[in-house]
Design a protein around this motif. Structure first.
Motif, PDB file in Angstrom:
ATOM      1  N   TRP A   1       0.807  -1.215   0.000  1.00  0.00           N
ATOM      2  CA  TRP A   1       0.000   0.000   0.000  1.00  0.00           C
ATOM      3  C   TRP A   1       0.844   1.270   0.000  1.00  0.00           C
ATOM      4  CZ3 TRP A   1      -4.706  -0.284  -1.592  1.00  0.00           C
ATOM      5  CH2 TRP A   1      -5.428  -1.471  -1.424  1.00  0.00           C
TER       6      TRP A   1
ATOM      7  N   GLY B   1      -8.330   1.681   7.929  1.00  0.00           N
ATOM      8  CA  GLY B   1      -8.142   1.603   6.483  1.00  0.00           C
ATOM      9  C   GLY B   1      -8.843   2.773   5.821  1.00  0.00           C
TER      10      GLY B   1
ATOM     11  N   ASP C   1      -4.396   4.336   8.589  1.00  0.00           N
ATOM     12  CA  ASP C   1      -4.126   3.577   7.371  1.00  0.00           C
ATOM     13  C   ASP C   1      -2.631   3.302   7.261  1.00  0.00           C
ATOM     14  OD1 ASP C   1      -3.903   2.931   4.345  1.00  0.00           O
ATOM     15  OD2 ASP C   1      -6.062   3.202   4.627  1.00  0.00           O
TER      16      ASP C   1
ATOM     17  N   SER D   1     -15.064   0.900   9.117  1.00  0.00           N
ATOM     18  CA  SER D   1     -14.112   0.606   8.044  1.00  0.00           C
ATOM     19  C   SER D   1     -14.874   0.337   6.755  1.00  0.00           C
ATOM     20  CB  SER D   1     -13.232  -0.604   8.380  1.00  0.00           C
ATOM     21  OG  SER D   1     -12.290  -0.832   7.345  1.00  0.00           O
TER      22      SER D   1
ATOM     23  N   GLY E   1     -11.510  -2.028   4.480  1.00  0.00           N
ATOM     24  CA  GLY E   1     -10.155  -2.075   5.000  1.00  0.00           C
ATOM     25  C   GLY E   1      -9.805  -3.357   5.711  1.00  0.00           C
TER      26      GLY E   1
END
Length: 275
Positions: A11, A53, A77, A117, A120
């Motif tokens: 990510w 997330g 995140d 979320s 996520g």
């Protein structure tokens, strides 16, 4: 079968940068699902909320409006590129904080009334540890509400472009069983036991289905479809000519309508921290 890339690396690389660039399109596509999540979370003025997330911050900022006045939302995140986008778009006076951390290991104070979320939770490397950590971040009686995808087969918005692309590109390696990924919790009932093991009670798993718009026309929708999720993974390493053939195949396979709408299916999961 190759080992999956660590989520922090995944990510914070090209994927996180691409998702940051696609923030407007992703948030527009997911609007009906975001609405369902915020409604289920039942946020109230003055509450403290943790958004896990949080990505580019759409749900964090909507939650911040819901808990005003007097409330506060922390967006958490792994992705620094996406958090940079969140910070850049947040109003200066918004009652929010952005934290770059891993929800399964980050020390979280037990001060939150709700944890939310939007897509996520499927990417935890240790789901049981992560959900237990999130439960500890909640006050007694605190609420958990999240969205995750149902199975790949139940999501035409991915299936249609994926099958089209696979006619012209090599098939992917089979996924590692249980590895982080968008359809990890697609099977009905899978999350109930996992959340119970993490200490949650009153677990409810509701099916949410809707149409989502991939773009205002087929050209925009095809570009979007090739940029997110499993379809993007298929074409990431292709040369320009191969990508052009994939784009042509996906364009032909999508509904020839405006806007381009395909079905999506999620689980909307809620639970309570009993203390």
């Amino acid at each position: 079968m190759p080992d999956p890339m660590p989520q922090t690396e995944y990510w914070n690389g090209e994927v996180g940068e691409r998702w940051a660039r696609l923030q407007d399109a992703l948030d527009a596509a997911f609007t009906p699902l975001t609405t369902a999540l915020i409604r289920a979370a039942a946020l109230r003025p003055g509450e403290r909320v943790l958004d896990v997330g949080c990505g580019c911050g759409e749900t964090t900022l909507i939650a911040a409006e819901a808990v005003a006045p007097g409330g506060f939302v922390t967006g958490l995140d792994l992705s620094r590129p996406m958090l940079a986008r969140a910070r850049a778009r947040a109003p200066r006076a918004a009652p929010v904080a952005w934290v770059a951390a891993d929800a399964q290991t980050h020390a979280l104070a037990p001060v939150h009334d709700a944890v939310i979320s939007r897509f996520g939770v499927m990417f935890f490397e240790d789901s049981r540890a992560a959900f237990a950590n999130l439960r500890r971040s909640l006050k007694t009686g605190g609420r958990l509400a999240f969205l995750c995808w149902q199975s790949l087969a139940a999501n035409p918005w991915v299936v249609v472009p994926r099958e089209a692309a696979l006619r012209v590109v090599p098939p992917p390696e089979p996924p590692v069983p249980g590895a982080p990924g968008p359809f990890r919790f697609g099977e009905a009932g899978l999350l109930a036991g996992l959340l119970a093991q993490a200490g949650f009670t009153a677990v409810n798993e509701a099916a949410v289905t809707c149409g989502i718009s991939l773009g205002r026309d087929v050209a925009q929708a095809a570009r979007f479809a090739l940029s997110v999720g499993p379809v993007a993974a298929l074409v990431r390493e292709l040369d320009e000519a191969q990508r052009a053939r994939a784009l042509e195949a996906v364009t032909a396979a999508l509904p020839q309508e405006t806007p381009v709408v395909l079905g999506a299916a999620c689980w909307l999961v809620t639970a309570i921290n009993p203390g």
